[in-house]
Design an enzyme around this catalytic site. Structure first.
Site, PDB file in Angstrom:
ATOM      1  N   HIS A 147       0.833  -1.205   0.000  1.00 44.10           N
ATOM      2  CA  HIS A 147       0.000   0.000   0.000  1.00 44.10           C
ATOM      3  C   HIS A 147       0.872   1.262   0.000  1.00 44.10           C
ATOM      4  O   HIS A 147       2.012   1.215   0.482  1.00 44.10           O
ATOM      5  CB  HIS A 147      -0.863   0.045   1.269  1.00 44.10           C
TER       6      HIS A 147
ATOM      7  N   CYS B 257      -2.959   0.736   9.822  1.00 40.85           N
ATOM      8  CA  CYS B 257      -4.023  -0.130   9.279  1.00 40.85           C
ATOM      9  C   CYS B 257      -5.151  -0.424  10.269  1.00 40.85           C
ATOM     10  O   CYS B 257      -6.250  -0.762   9.845  1.00 40.85           O
ATOM     11  CB  CYS B 257      -3.451  -1.487   8.860  1.00 40.85           C
TER      12      CYS B 257
HETATM   13  N1  GLY Z   1      -3.177  -8.819   5.039  1.00 36.55           N
HETATM   14  C1  GLY Z   1      -3.447  -7.470   4.721  1.00 36.55           C
HETATM   15  C2  GLY Z   1      -3.979  -7.352   3.363  1.00 36.55           C
HETATM   16  O1  GLY Z   1      -3.411  -7.984   2.489  1.00 36.55           O
HETATM   17  O2  GLY Z   1      -4.950  -6.716   3.101  1.00 36.55           O
END
Ligand code: GLY
Length: 260
Positions: free
Chosen positions: A164, A251
């Site tokens: 990300h 997150c």
């Molecule tokens: N495990 C986090 C994701 O891949 O969204």
């Protein structure tokens, strides 16, 4: 008076079945993950956040990663459409939690794909990472929603190995970013000073700034030292199990500014 609400969710007992894109699967100690999550919630509380617990989703291994479900600005919220099919259902309970805080709620629609972890917002500037989870159609949708409110929304290309945008760059002080130059080019951020992550710690760019303090994993000691040398106040947390699940400190919450 305004307050900061952090929308959070419990760890799924199935966390070890999480999506993994760039990491090898390792055993996850769910009991330890739960303990670390409690400490993370304590850190949020210590920094003045009021916690709002979204509905538990025990059958969704990645559901603790609520950041991917929504993007919130002062005027509105945008509900994401996660790039991983297994995560699409996670967004509705976050939308429900947000309804009490934002009157205007927009949804990213097909063919748009958006993970909230790909969105970095600093004031009225928004950058959206074109990752394996987020596409250009979602960037166009965000532009049409946000530009009328005075936000700039720019797409960012990222390097190999980066899940990300916020794995690659986060804000650590007013005009200062923490950035991994192998994953995102600093030229995208001309108005900011940059601290580069230690070359031996590629995952170290994910930090969570709240007020003047940064919640930061104690798993990246060399980069933590660089931040401390810059005078950044760190609140260190042990985040080993979330990191194995390809998550980070940003997150596990959606931050929402709320007028009392
Ligand atoms: N495990 C986090 C994701 O891949 O969204």
């Amino acid at each position: 008076m305004s307050k900061l609400v952090a929308i959070v969710r419990t760890i799924s007992p199935r966390m070890e079945k999480c999506e993994l894109t760039h990491l090898d699967r390792q055993p996850i100690d769910v009991a330890l993950a739960e303990k670390q999550h409690e400490e993370y919630l304590d850190a949020l509380r210590r920094l003045g956040c009021e916690l709002e617990h979204a509905m538990e989703m025990p059958f969704h291994p990645d559901s603790v990663f609520v950041e991917d479900c929504a993007v919130v600005v002062d005027e509105l919220a945008i509900i994401a459409r996660p790039g991983a099919e297994s995560r699409r259902e996670e967004v509705y309970s976050i939308a429900e939690a947000l309804e009490q805080f934002r009157e205007k709620i927009y949804y990213i629609e097909s063919p748009g794909l958006l993970d909230g972890g790909d969105v970095l917002r600093i004031g009225k500037q928004i950058w959206v990472g074109l990752s394996g989870r987020t596409n250009a159609d979602a960037v166009l949708q965000m532009q049409s929603i946000l530009k009328p409110y005075g936000y700039s929304v720019d797409a960012v290309r990222m390097g190999e190995g980066c899940l990300h945008l916020k794995s690659a760059v986060t804000q650590v002080a007013d005009d200062l970013l923490l950035l991994n130059p192998d994953w995102v080019h600093p030229d995208y951020f001309p108005d900011f000073d940059i601290i580069e992550t230690d070359p031996d710690e590629p995952g170290a760019a994910n930090a969570l700034l709240i007020g003047d303090t940064v919640i930061y994993p104690d798993d990246y000691p060399f980069t933590a030292l660089l931040l401390a040398e810059e005078g950044i106040e760190l609140l260190l947390v042990d985040n080993s199990e979330v990191i194995k699940a390809e998550g980070g400190v940003t997150c596990c919450c959606v931050l929402v500014g709320v007028e009392d």
